[in-house]
Design a protein around this motif. Sequence first.
Motif, PDB file in Angstrom:
ATOM      1  N   SER A  20       0.857  -1.181   0.000  1.00 31.35           N
ATOM      2  CA  SER A  20       0.000   0.000   0.000  1.00 31.35           C
ATOM      3  C   SER A  20       0.891   1.227   0.000  1.00 31.35           C
ATOM      4  N   ILE A  21       0.669   2.106  -0.976  1.00 34.27           N
ATOM      5  CA  ILE A  21       1.455   3.329  -1.096  1.00 34.27           C
ATOM      6  C   ILE A  21       0.541   4.500  -0.779  1.00 34.27           C
ATOM      7  N   TYR A  22       0.896   5.231   0.259  1.00 33.48           N
ATOM      8  CA  TYR A  22       0.090   6.366   0.695  1.00 33.48           C
ATOM      9  C   TYR A  22       0.650   7.630   0.072  1.00 33.48           C
ATOM     10  N   GLY A  23      -0.172   8.264  -0.774  1.00 36.33           N
ATOM     11  CA  GLY A  23       0.278   9.448  -1.491  1.00 36.33           C
ATOM     12  C   GLY A  23      -0.390  10.709  -0.982  1.00 36.33           C
ATOM     13  N   MET A  64      -1.057  -2.638  -4.597  1.00 38.52           N
ATOM     14  CA  MET A  64      -0.679  -3.600  -5.629  1.00 38.52           C
ATOM     15  C   MET A  64      -0.263  -4.906  -4.983  1.00 38.52           C
ATOM     16  N   GLU A  65      -0.561  -5.990  -5.666  1.00 36.79           N
ATOM     17  CA  GLU A  65      -0.227  -7.316  -5.173  1.00 36.79           C
ATOM     18  C   GLU A  65       0.842  -7.913  -6.075  1.00 36.79           C
ATOM     19  N   PHE A  95      14.089  -2.383  -2.165  1.00 37.46           N
ATOM     20  CA  PHE A  95      13.635  -3.730  -2.487  1.00 37.46           C
ATOM     21  C   PHE A  95      12.660  -3.626  -3.653  1.00 37.46           C
ATOM     22  N   THR A  96      12.503  -4.712  -4.389  1.00 37.25           N
ATOM     23  CA  THR A  96      11.620  -4.690  -5.546  1.00 37.25           C
ATOM     24  C   THR A  96      10.531  -5.746  -5.408  1.00 37.25           C
ATOM     25  N   ILE A  97       9.423  -5.445  -6.074  1.00 35.51           N
ATOM     26  CA  ILE A  97       8.276  -6.346  -6.100  1.00 35.51           C
ATOM     27  C   ILE A  97       7.890  -6.553  -7.555  1.00 35.51           C
ATOM     28  N   MET A  98       7.646  -7.800  -7.932  1.00 40.77           N
ATOM     29  CA  MET A  98       7.231  -8.112  -9.291  1.00 40.77           C
ATOM     30  C   MET A  98       5.703  -8.093  -9.339  1.00 40.77           C
ATOM     31  N   VAL A  99       5.171  -7.153 -10.133  1.00 41.72           N
ATOM     32  CA  VAL A  99       3.727  -6.992 -10.271  1.00 41.72           C
ATOM     33  C   VAL A  99       3.375  -7.115 -11.747  1.00 41.72           C
ATOM     34  N   ASP A 100       2.663  -8.159 -12.106  1.00 41.58           N
ATOM     35  CA  ASP A 100       2.231  -8.390 -13.490  1.00 41.58           C
ATOM     36  C   ASP A 100       3.391  -8.288 -14.483  1.00 41.58           C
ATOM     37  N   GLY A 101       4.523  -8.889 -14.152  1.00 39.66           N
ATOM     38  CA  GLY A 101       5.674  -8.904 -15.036  1.00 39.66           C
ATOM     39  C   GLY A 101       6.499  -7.629 -15.035  1.00 39.66           C
ATOM     40  N   GLU A 102       6.151  -6.690 -14.183  1.00 42.30           N
ATOM     41  CA  GLU A 102       6.878  -5.417 -14.101  1.00 42.30           C
ATOM     42  C   GLU A 102       7.449  -5.263 -12.699  1.00 42.30           C
ATOM     43  N   GLU A 103       8.718  -4.824 -12.640  1.00 41.99           N
ATOM     44  CA  GLU A 103       9.384  -4.637 -11.353  1.00 41.99           C
ATOM     45  C   GLU A 103       9.090  -3.247 -10.800  1.00 41.99           C
ATOM     46  N   LYS A 104       8.635  -3.187  -9.544  1.00 41.90           N
ATOM     47  CA  LYS A 104       8.403  -1.923  -8.845  1.00 41.90           C
ATOM     48  C   LYS A 104       9.374  -1.861  -7.681  1.00 41.90           C
ATOM     49  N   SER A 105      10.006  -0.708  -7.462  1.00 46.73           N
ATOM     50  CA  SER A 105      10.993  -0.599  -6.393  1.00 46.73           C
ATOM     51  C   SER A 105      10.526   0.369  -5.311  1.00 46.73           C
ATOM     52  N   PHE A 106      10.936   0.079  -4.073  1.00 48.05           N
ATOM     53  CA  PHE A 106      10.556   0.865  -2.906  1.00 48.05           C
ATOM     54  C   PHE A 106      11.761   0.996  -1.977  1.00 48.05           C
ATOM     55  N   ILE A 133       9.622   2.830   6.896  1.00 49.70           N
ATOM     56  CA  ILE A 133       9.796   3.387   8.242  1.00 49.70           C
ATOM     57  C   ILE A 133       8.882   4.592   8.455  1.00 49.70           C
ATOM     58  N   THR A 134       8.785   5.466   7.450  1.00 53.71           N
ATOM     59  CA  THR A 134       7.964   6.672   7.599  1.00 53.71           C
ATOM     60  C   THR A 134       6.471   6.390   7.460  1.00 53.71           C
ATOM     61  N   GLY A 135       6.110   5.214   6.958  1.00 52.25           N
ATOM     62  CA  GLY A 135       4.702   4.863   6.820  1.00 52.25           C
ATOM     63  C   GLY A 135       4.118   5.216   5.460  1.00 52.25           C
ATOM     64  N   ASP A 136       4.934   5.714   4.541  1.00 51.85           N
ATOM     65  CA  ASP A 136       4.453   6.019   3.199  1.00 51.85           C
ATOM     66  C   ASP A 136       4.171   4.744   2.405  1.00 51.85           C
ATOM     67  N   VAL A 137       4.856   3.666   2.765  1.00 51.41           N
ATOM     68  CA  VAL A 137       4.645   2.362   2.140  1.00 51.41           C
ATOM     69  C   VAL A 137       4.427   1.335   3.247  1.00 51.41           C
ATOM     70  N   LYS A 138       3.367   0.537   3.101  1.00 50.79           N
ATOM     71  CA  LYS A 138       3.103  -0.533   4.066  1.00 50.79           C
ATOM     72  C   LYS A 138       3.048  -1.851   3.321  1.00 50.79           C
ATOM     73  N   ILE A 139       3.602  -2.891   3.949  1.00 50.23           N
ATOM     74  CA  ILE A 139       3.673  -4.213   3.339  1.00 50.23           C
ATOM     75  C   ILE A 139       2.845  -5.177   4.168  1.00 50.23           C
ATOM     76  N   LYS A 140       2.001  -5.930   3.486  1.00 51.14           N
ATOM     77  CA  LYS A 140       1.245  -6.998   4.130  1.00 51.14           C
ATOM     78  C   LYS A 140       1.651  -8.304   3.476  1.00 51.14           C
ATOM     79  N   TYR A 141       2.129  -9.237   4.286  1.00 49.41           N
ATOM     80  CA  TYR A 141       2.598 -10.528   3.785  1.00 49.41           C
ATOM     81  C   TYR A 141       1.426 -11.495   3.727  1.00 49.41           C
TER      82      TYR A 141
END
Length: 70
Positions: free
Chosen positions: A21-24, A32-33, A44-55, A61-69
């Motif tokens: 979850s990206i808080y803008g 995105m899953e 770190f990168t996440i593969m989403v629908d064949g495309e790499e997204k980096s964070f 730490i700041t809470g702008d991005v949250k990860i749920k496993y």
Amino acid sequence: MNINLVKEEISKKLNSKVIVSIYGMRNRVNRMEGILYKIYPNLFTIMVDGEEKSFCYRDVITGDVKIKYL
């Protein structure tokens, strides 16, 4: 929260399915899953629908991005 703890936690879940979850601006949330794909010293990168997204770890730490496993 310490950046080294965040890196360690994320690296333990490498190749796991995640929801990011990206808080803008203006209370917009973009979700995105994908699969936790690669780990680097500053991001770190996440593969989403064949495309790499980096964070950045600092965004977690700041809470702008949250990860749920899944």
